[in-house]
Design an enzyme around this catalytic site. Structure first.
Site, PDB file in Angstrom:
ATOM      1  N   HIS A 117       0.824  -1.158  -0.073  1.00 33.30           N
ATOM      2  CA  HIS A 117       0.057  -0.047   0.066  1.00 33.30           C
ATOM      3  C   HIS A 117       0.755   1.200  -0.034  1.00 33.30           C
ATOM      4  O   HIS A 117       2.245   1.192   0.597  1.00 33.30           O
ATOM      5  CB  HIS A 117      -0.732   0.017   1.232  1.00 33.30           C
ATOM      6  CG  HIS A 117      -1.900   0.916   1.479  1.00 33.30           C
ATOM      7  ND1 HIS A 117      -1.690   2.223   1.878  1.00 33.30           N
ATOM      8  CD2 HIS A 117      -3.111   0.799   1.073  1.00 33.30           C
ATOM      9  CE1 HIS A 117      -3.023   2.898   1.892  1.00 33.30           C
ATOM     10  NE2 HIS A 117      -3.732   2.178   1.464  1.00 33.30           N
ATOM     11  N   GLN A 197      -4.398  -5.106   7.034  1.00 30.64           N
ATOM     12  CA  GLN A 197      -5.457  -5.900   6.524  1.00 30.64           C
ATOM     13  C   GLN A 197      -5.411  -7.360   7.111  1.00 30.64           C
ATOM     14  O   GLN A 197      -6.277  -8.250   6.612  1.00 30.64           O
ATOM     15  CB  GLN A 197      -5.260  -6.006   4.977  1.00 30.64           C
ATOM     16  CG  GLN A 197      -5.707  -5.166   4.024  1.00 30.64           C
ATOM     17  CD  GLN A 197      -6.929  -4.571   4.224  1.00 30.64           C
ATOM     18  OE1 GLN A 197      -7.670  -5.325   4.443  1.00 30.64           O
ATOM     19  NE2 GLN A 197      -7.083  -3.309   3.836  1.00 30.64           N
ATOM     20  N   LYS A 220     -10.248  -0.459  10.457  1.00 28.86           N
ATOM     21  CA  LYS A 220     -10.704  -1.758   9.974  1.00 28.86           C
ATOM     22  C   LYS A 220     -10.816  -2.970  10.686  1.00 28.86           C
ATOM     23  O   LYS A 220     -10.577  -3.910  10.261  1.00 28.86           O
ATOM     24  CB  LYS A 220      -9.340  -1.879   9.117  1.00 28.86           C
ATOM     25  CG  LYS A 220      -9.029  -1.006   7.926  1.00 28.86           C
ATOM     26  CD  LYS A 220      -7.700  -1.253   7.191  1.00 28.86           C
ATOM     27  CE  LYS A 220      -7.433   0.049   6.313  1.00 28.86           C
ATOM     28  NZ  LYS A 220      -8.034   0.114   5.182  1.00 28.86           N
TER      29      LYS A 220
HETATM   30  N1  PMP Z   1      -1.596  -0.778   4.492  1.00 29.09           N
HETATM   31  C1  PMP Z   1      -2.709  -1.546   4.184  1.00 29.09           C
HETATM   32  C2  PMP Z   1      -2.463  -2.972   3.747  1.00 29.09           C
HETATM   33  C3  PMP Z   1      -4.018  -0.864   3.994  1.00 29.09           C
HETATM   34  O1  PMP Z   1      -4.880  -1.689   3.503  1.00 29.09           O
HETATM   35  C4  PMP Z   1      -4.480   0.276   4.352  1.00 29.09           C
HETATM   36  C5  PMP Z   1      -5.699   0.708   4.376  1.00 29.09           C
HETATM   37  N2  PMP Z   1      -6.283   0.496   2.838  1.00 29.09           N
HETATM   38  C6  PMP Z   1      -3.254   1.026   4.876  1.00 29.09           C
HETATM   39  C7  PMP Z   1      -2.187   0.575   4.998  1.00 29.09           C
HETATM   40  C8  PMP Z   1      -3.721   2.487   5.351  1.00 29.09           C
HETATM   41  O2  PMP Z   1      -4.428   2.432   6.464  1.00 29.09           O
HETATM   42  P1  PMP Z   1      -4.985   3.824   7.298  1.00 29.09           P
HETATM   43  O3  PMP Z   1      -5.633   4.802   6.006  1.00 29.09           O
HETATM   44  O4  PMP Z   1      -6.093   3.233   8.094  1.00 29.09           O
HETATM   45  O5  PMP Z   1      -3.950   4.756   7.689  1.00 29.09           O
END
Ligand code: PMP
Length: 402
Positions: A117, A197, A220
């Site tokens: 990500h 995740q 999440k």
């Molecule tokens: N890493 C992964 C694998 C994610 O799926 C996400 C959220 N989509 C994030 C980091 C970032 O999380 P947040 O937006 O809650 O900071």
């Protein structure tokens, strides 16, 4: 499973019952969690740690109890190893800054993977730029799993830190984090795990994994937005400099010299989200009551069922098909643009996500404009999958007859 606790699932979208399959972006909250927020503001709202008065003491106690619950949830050795942050992104940014200051010099290397990500790429890139270090990327094999042989070859005496997702938010693949950690430690490098995740879907245990750091987000995990966790082994958190200065994180301040607070407060500048932490504690309690093994088994069954049913659709391309997945499936149908598929699903009350899912390098690797992603949570059932398939078939029909 527990569906009745989630009133939002009874909402109507364009006159149809909502089918919520966008849980990787954020999960819905059960009534117990929503009620906990009202309870906290109604009964003990007061700033923590500084007050001698009753309410402040109650709020402090609840905040620290929540910290202990988080520690227990991931099997940390101590609650001092749990730093509350704003979310995974915040945790990774803090870590990249602090670890960069302590460990990284010109010519050193940081390793991430090709399926990360953006929040597990960009903070490291920024740090590498600041320090003159190099970002190296674990490539993917044909089947989209990490190329572990290439990874092991990549590790060398310049490798300072490896940061990888336990579960890919695009592919759903569960990465072999124990093996990643073992190999890095053999070369003297540290490992951070992005558990955004994985935390709500598979059992996580920081002692078993032996990772040095871990990051995840409460929103999440059936919990509140704006709160997350940075776990770090005590020995490293003690050595790392704080990323932010302010109240709470200090021991003594003078204009000549400031000394820092003990763990974990050294990393928590300013008033923390003490309402959020209490509410998150209730979300963790909810997960535990539902049964972590039961949730994992249920979601495994649902994703297997979804893959099987998706195959009924002509032109279906499921990415990383048949791999062990934790609740996430990405796909495309023929040359239909994922955005068109997503829009037509939405019109039928089905919420999925389309696009690059904040993992542009991976999407570029796949050679597509994006994917359609479905992601399940403990409250989804086979009926949701059946409705998705029905809606997909209808979407394909509409597009093909246009
Ligand atoms: N890493 C992964 C694998 C994610 O799926 C996400 C959220 N989509 C994030 C980091 C970032 O999380 P947040 O937006 O809650 O900071």
């Amino acid at each position: 499973m527990k569906r009745d606790d989630f009133d939002i699932l009874k909402e109507k979208v364009y006159g149809r019952e909502l089918v919520y399959l966008d849980n990787a972006a954020t999960t819905q909250k059960p009534r117990q969690v929503i009620d906990a927020m009202v309870y906290a503001y109604t009964h003990f709202n007061s700033n923590i740690h500084r007050g001698v008065h009753h309410l402040s003491q109650v709020a402090t106690m609840k905040h620290e109890e929540a910290r202990q619950r988080v520690a227990d949830f991931i099997n940390a050795r101590s609650k001092d190893e749990i730093v509350f942050t704003k979310g995974t992104t915040d945790s990774l940014n803090m870590l990249a800054f602090s670890a960069g200051e302590l460990l990284v010099k010109e010519g050193d290397e940081i390793v991430v993977s090709a399926m990360e990500h953006h929040s597990n790429i960009v903070p490291w890139q920024m740090m590498c730029e600041r320090k003159g270090a190099k970002l190296r990327v674990i490539p993917l094999r044909e089947d989209l799993t990490l190329d572990m042989a290439a990874y092991k070859e990549m590790l060398n005496e310049k490798t300072r830190l490896v940061s990888v997702a336990q579960v890919s938010n695009v592919l759903g693949i569960v990465n072999p984090v124990e093996e990643i950690v073992r190999a890095a430690h053999e070369r003297g490098a540290l490992v951070a795990i992005d558990a955004a995740q994985s935390a709500a879907h598979i059992r996580i245990d920081v002692q078993e994994t032996d990772c040095d750091f871990m990051a995840f987000s409460a929103h999440k995990m059936y919990g509140p937005t704006g709160l997350g966790v940075l776990y770090g082994k005590r020995e490293w958190l003690e050595k790392l400099p704080p990323a932010e200065g302010g109240g709470e994180m200090i021991e003594h301040v003078s204009f000549e010299k400031t000394t820092y607070n003990t763990l974990p407060y050294k990393f928590e500048a300013g008033t923390p989200d003490f309402i959020g932490s209490y509410v998150f504690g209730k979300a963790l309690e909810y997960i535990e009551n539902a049964g972590r093994d039961e949730i994992e088994a249920h979601e495994q069954e649902l994703t297997a069922y979804a893959e099987e049913r998706l195959r009924e659709i002509a032109g279906m391309k499921i990415y990383a098909e048949g791999q062990r997945k934790a609740g996430v499936i990405s796909f495309n149908i023929g040359d239909i643009h994922p955005y068109d598929t997503g829009m037509l699903l939405d019109r039928q009350g089905v919420a999925v996500r389309t696009g690059h899912h904040c993992a542009e390098p991976l999407i570029t690797h796949l050679g597509v404009p994006g994917t359609v992603r479905l992601s399940v949570a403990l409250y989804n059932n086979k009926e949701d999958i059946d409705k998705l398939i029905e809606a997909l078939k209808r979407a394909v029909q509409i597009i093909q007859s246009a």
